[in-house]
Design a protein around this motif. Structure first.
Motif, mmCIF file in Angstrom:
data_model
loop_
_atom_site.group_PDB
_atom_site.id
_atom_site.type_symbol
_atom_site.label_atom_id
_atom_site.label_comp_id
_atom_site.label_asym_id
_atom_site.label_seq_id
_atom_site.Cartn_x
_atom_site.Cartn_y
_atom_site.Cartn_z
ATOM 1 N N LEU A 222 12.198 -45.058 -7.868
ATOM 2 C CA LEU A 222 13.257 -44.112 -7.513
ATOM 3 C C LEU A 222 13.524 -44.254 -6.024
ATOM 4 N N LYS A 223 14.784 -44.246 -5.653
ATOM 5 C CA LYS A 223 15.136 -44.428 -4.249
ATOM 6 C C LYS A 223 14.855 -43.163 -3.448
ATOM 7 N N VAL A 224 14.273 -43.349 -2.276
ATOM 8 C CA VAL A 224 14.047 -42.253 -1.333
ATOM 9 C C VAL A 224 14.991 -42.439 -0.161
ATOM 10 N N TYR A 323 9.862 -35.303 -2.979
ATOM 11 C CA TYR A 323 10.279 -34.283 -3.946
ATOM 12 C C TYR A 323 11.769 -34.396 -4.231
ATOM 13 N N SER A 324 12.547 -34.662 -3.196
ATOM 14 C CA SER A 324 13.992 -34.796 -3.371
ATOM 15 C C SER A 324 14.323 -35.968 -4.283
ATOM 16 N N ALA A 325 13.603 -37.077 -4.118
ATOM 17 C CA ALA A 325 13.840 -38.246 -4.973
ATOM 18 C C ALA A 325 13.488 -37.941 -6.424
ATOM 19 N N LEU A 326 12.386 -37.242 -6.637
ATOM 20 C CA LEU A 326 11.982 -36.899 -7.996
ATOM 21 C C LEU A 326 12.953 -35.911 -8.632
ATOM 22 N N ASN A 327 13.397 -34.958 -7.849
ATOM 23 C CA ASN A 327 14.228 -33.887 -8.382
ATOM 24 C C ASN A 327 15.652 -34.334 -8.682
ATOM 25 N N SER A 328 16.069 -35.456 -8.094
ATOM 26 C CA SER A 328 17.441 -35.919 -8.293
ATOM 27 C C SER A 328 17.570 -36.865 -9.476
ATOM 28 N N ASN A 329 16.483 -37.069 -10.212
ATOM 29 C CA ASN A 329 16.503 -37.995 -11.347
ATOM 30 C C ASN A 329 16.003 -37.307 -12.605
ATOM 31 N N ASN A 330 16.584 -37.721 -13.730
ATOM 32 C CA ASN A 330 16.110 -37.278 -15.032
ATOM 33 C C ASN A 330 14.883 -38.115 -15.371
#
Length: 642
Positions: A222-224, A323-330
């Motif tokens: 996942l992109k950060v 957290y932002s990277a994780l939260n922006s992906n399903n």
């Protein structure tokens, strides 16, 4: 008594070398960093026998002026800084002026170098810190440094070198890290005359990662992309589909310098709190840009340890970025053909990878995977193998708008019509109570789970659903889902200091040892924040007057002791101590595997799961919901060929 005296240069250099040059990996690191500082865009690293016999670093950088080559091998000679003030604005990897002198003191070194201004280069051979040969040679622009017979003159150090395999492994790790630090540089790594890997010269970090790591990791990235007024953080982190048993694949750079920072590792993992199984760690590749004046890199000669001003602020920014990277992906689990079909039933000669994979919420990818003849499978390192047998389940024709008896269509082999009606009547009384244990339903437009039609329940544990619009099959673990709902409900109440309490009709009396009694009385405020009203009852006894509503039907003493034990084991000032207890206690009130649920309960469970911040895993990191697309189902039945 021995007299105080000045040591000779040879002894001084050997002592200094002991700090800088610990093993062959140290030499590779120092020499490659010099090549990077020389603006090289092609670097070749070659080793033999774990670097004990040969280390050769070749670059096409700017080279060393022939009049300065001898000075380069003197202690504290460097071109990187002029004064101590320059330490506050370092943009180079090297600056101490110790590496070359230390290497030359404990090995045989040959240097061939040439600058663009010189028509020919110079070759120097050094042994034990002394120049044995110096001559002009023809060579390309750049520098080649060859180190042989490491510690030939320090047998005590040579004796403590590890095996060739172990030393090679250490060098592999540092070369990979250095290659990742500069994607605009092409690295070639040769070990024992075999090319181990080659990285491309690229502007995209992901291309370098893909050339160094397996497809499984690459497909899970996942992109950060995070920026604040303190730091800028770019890179990649893995989704829930990929995790390892150690932190070796958490690779961090600060201003392009590879660093090791245990506290930062912990903050990275904190962003994954409750998402991964216990003792499993994500992989990540992070590049942190920060004002050099806010970082002290002069902590250790190895220069891999750094200190930050306002360290906690920086570490929290890193956590926010992950957290932002994780939260922006399903990050929902998806069953693939490789998960289910055993080798004996597959036409493929290769072994089936018995794992789950993650489907990311990417509309372009979703479209292409159905329209393309080539499908890029994803894999996962799941630790628990599941045996999937032939299964059948009851289909329920459910119309949620019907006001009549919705259980009339349920067919059970072991139950007659009377039993079904009795269960229906009983369920009508229980639905309202059960729904109260769930979170209030919010706007479904923001839900991470689509609208699902309930098909049935398998093994009184797994809820089977269908997304008719996208032809997808879903399986939800009722226990894991309810755990997540209860966890977030209690956590939100705790964070907002709004825990809903239930006053006990008969206060619970708990007799304690003095140690437990002392710990309880000194932590009454924390118990109060968690929803437990504690009163001193004298003689090492306490009264519990109120408990959180979510635990009203649970064993109160068990919950109390669980929290108390944590308070005794964790520093009181660390409020995160509550998190583990919240996670464990959330299980107490949750629906268990094997508990019989009826359709209204299932509907309430799914509706409330949609409202959670992370509906994909339980608080312990296990998946709550997995998905299987029509495409994957047809692959399993070999209706679609790759």
């Amino acid at each position: 008594m021995a007299k105080i005296h000045l040591l000779d240069n040879e002894t001084i250099n050997k002592i200094a070398a002991g700090e800088v040059i610990e093993n062959p990996k140290s030499i590779v690191k120092e020499l490659v960093e010099n090549s990077i500082d020389a603006n090289a865009d092609e670097i070749i690293v070659e080793i033999k026998n774990g670097g004990k016999i040969l280390i050769r670093i070749t670059d096409n950088g700017k080279g060393i002026n022939k009049n300065e080559v001898e000075d380069a091998f003197k202690r504290h000679c460097t071109s990187k800084i002029e004064t101590s003030d320059d330490l506050n604005s370092l943009f180079t990897l090297g600056f101490r002026g110790e590496a070359l002198a230390s290497i030359a003191a404990v090995a045989r070194v040959e240097v061939i170098t040439r600058t663009n201004d010189d028509p020919y280069g110079i070759k120097i051979h050094i042994e034990g810190g002394e120049i044995k040969l110096k001559e002009d040679v023809g060579c390309p622009v750049g520098t080649t440094i060859t180190v042989t017979e490491l510690f030939y003159n320090v047998p005590a150090r040579k004796k403590f070198l590890k095996s060739d395999t172990a030393e090679s492994s250490n060098i592999n790790e540092i070369v990979v890290s250095l290659a990742l630090s500069k994607q605009n540089i092409s690295f070639k790594y040769i070990t024992n005359n075999t090319i181990a890997f080659r990285t491309p010269k690229t502007t995209d970090f992901i291309n370098t990662i893909s050339s160094l790591y397996e497809k499984e990791l690459y497909n899970s990235l996942l992109k950060v992309d995070y920026c604040s007024n303190i730091v800028k953080i770019n890179g990649y982190t893995t989704n829930l589909n990929y995790y390892r048993g150690n932190r070796k694949q958490q690779i961090i750079f600060v201003n392009d310098r590879f660093i090791k920072h245990k506290r930062m590792n912990y903050f990275i993992e904190a962003a994954y709190n409750t998402l991964l199984p216990k003792n499993k760690y994500p992989a990540c590749f992070l590049k942190i840009e920060i004002n050099p004046s806010l970082v002290d890199v002069n902590v250790h000669p190895a220069k891999t340890e750094v200190r930050f001003q306002n360290e906690d602020i920086v570490l929290n920014e890193v956590k926010k970025a992950i957290y932002s990277a994780l939260n922006s992906n399903n990050i929902m689990k998806e069953i693939t053909k490789e998960t289910i079909v055993p080798d004996c039933l597959s036409n493929k000669s290769e072994k089936s990878n018995n794992t789950f994979s993650i489907f990311e919420n990417n509309n372009t990818y979703e479209k292409n995977r159905y329209n393309s003849n080539k499908y890029d499978d994803k894999y996962d390192n799941a630790t628990n193998n599941e045996d999937y047998e032939n299964i059948t389940f009851k289909e329920i024709n459910l119309n949620t708008e019907t006001t009549g008896n919705i259980f009339d269509d349920i067919i059970e082999e072991s139950a007659d019509e009377k039993t079904i009606k009795q269960e229906t009547f009983y369920q009508a009384e229980k639905v309202e109570e059960i729904q109260h244990s769930f979170i209030e339903i919010e706007d479904e437009k923001n839900s991470k789970i689509p609208e699902l039609s309930i098909i049935g329940i398998l093994m009184n544990t797994y809820i089977i659903c269908e997304n008719i619009e996208k032809s997808e099959l879903y399986m939800i673990d009722q226990h894991a889902a309810h755990e997540r709902i209860n966890y977030e409900k209690f956590l939100n109440q705790y964070n907002n200091k709004g825990i809903i309490r239930q006053e006990l009709l008969m206060p619970e009396v708990v007799n304690l040892s003095y140690d437990d009694y002392y710990a309880t009385i000194n932590n009454t405020e924390i118990f109060e924040n968690l929803g437990f009203s504690i009163e001193n009852f004298g003689n090492n006894a306490i009264l519990i007057n109120t408990v959180p509503v979510i635990f009203r039907d649970s064993n109160i003493k068990d919950i109390f002791y669980t929290i108390l034990d944590s308070l005794k084991n964790i520093n009181k000032t660390n409020l995160n101590l509550a998190l583990d207890k919240i996670i464990k206690n959330a299980c107490v009130k949750s629906v268990k595997s094997g508990d019989k649920l009826h359709i209204p309960e299932v509907k309430a469970l799914l509706d409330n799961l949609k409202t959670t911040e992370n509906p994909y895993t339980c608080p312990h990191g296990r998946p709550t919901i997995i998905k299987m697309t029509k495409y994957e189902i047809e692959k399993i039945f070999e209706r679609i060929q790759k």
